[in-house]
Scaffold this active site. Sequence first.
Site, mmCIF file in Angstrom:
data_model
loop_
_atom_site.group_PDB
_atom_site.id
_atom_site.type_symbol
_atom_site.label_atom_id
_atom_site.label_comp_id
_atom_site.label_asym_id
_atom_site.label_seq_id
_atom_site.Cartn_x
_atom_site.Cartn_y
_atom_site.Cartn_z
ATOM 1 N N PRO A 2 0.846 -1.211 0.000
ATOM 2 C CA PRO A 2 0.000 0.000 0.000
ATOM 3 C C PRO A 2 0.875 1.252 0.000
ATOM 4 C CG PRO A 2 -0.571 -1.481 1.806
ATOM 5 C CD PRO A 2 0.702 -1.983 1.220
ATOM 6 N N GLU A 3 0.637 2.118 -0.961
ATOM 7 C CA GLU A 3 1.409 3.351 -1.081
ATOM 8 C C GLU A 3 0.586 4.510 -0.511
ATOM 9 O OE1 GLU A 3 4.415 3.503 -1.963
ATOM 10 O OE2 GLU A 3 4.839 1.712 -3.128
ATOM 11 N N ARG A 110 0.445 -10.973 5.197
ATOM 12 C CA ARG A 110 1.893 -11.210 5.356
ATOM 13 C C ARG A 110 2.433 -10.735 6.699
ATOM 14 N NH1 ARG A 110 4.894 -9.565 -0.030
ATOM 15 N NH2 ARG A 110 6.634 -10.487 1.122
#
Length: 271
Positions: A2-3, A110
């Site tokens: 996610p940016e 993750r």
Amino acid sequence: MPELPEVETSRCGIEPHIINNKINGVVIRQKKIRWPIPVSLKKNLPAHTTTSIKRPGKYPLPKTSKGTLIIHLGMSGSLHIVSNKISAEKPDHFEIAFSNGKLLRLRDPRRFGAVLWTRQDIEKHKLIENLGPEPLTDEFTADYIHQASRKRKVAIKTFIMNSHIVVGVGNIYANEALFMASIHPGRMSSRVSLASYKRLVETIKDILQQAIEQGGTTLRDFSREDGKPGYFQQKLNIYGKAGQPCTNCKQPIKQIRQQQRSTYYCSHCQN
Ligand SMILES: [Zn+2]
């Protein structure tokens, strides 16, 4: 990963559902993410009301009168607003239940994300205090970054991805911005001219602004039943396109590694 635009889109999507709402409870299903989720949240959050959610860099910060929650989405995390009737799935490690029947859920397959808690002034927290300026503010200028680059012996791509210099320029956006500003990603940041930094700063602002606007158009879907925020895909010119013709000169796009991250560039257009 996610940016900044995705994190900002999440923040905007979450805000109306949690602000001025009382917290009823906290569930920690898996506390072992990047750092352990503090179990004390179960007693520190309930009965308090969320007063704001700011976002310095990629950290959404839901705040109550008692302290501030520091969230980071890591490699694969996402935040969801769902009805409390929707049962959790395996990667839904953490959630906050609000009095309006909504849950704020962190899904992180993750487990590189983070949920931390602080009572101190958030501006002085070690994760926050040394962050560089936000790219979309007036603090982020060509003069500022040119000045900051003078003594840095690092490649320009590494330099603009350093969150102490400017926050939120992730790998994809760094690749795209350098291509559009015609700057070779391997060039020493101290050797980039003020004129080139002007182009680069404008390009970074444009790309991030566009991504946030595109994200904004998906916001109405944010609290769908499945809780999927419906992320957006920006049109990419160079990232992930090794071997394909450059959109500008038709020469094949090259790929190298810098700091364990993939770099794509056109050796004809970028120097
Ligand atoms: Zn080219």
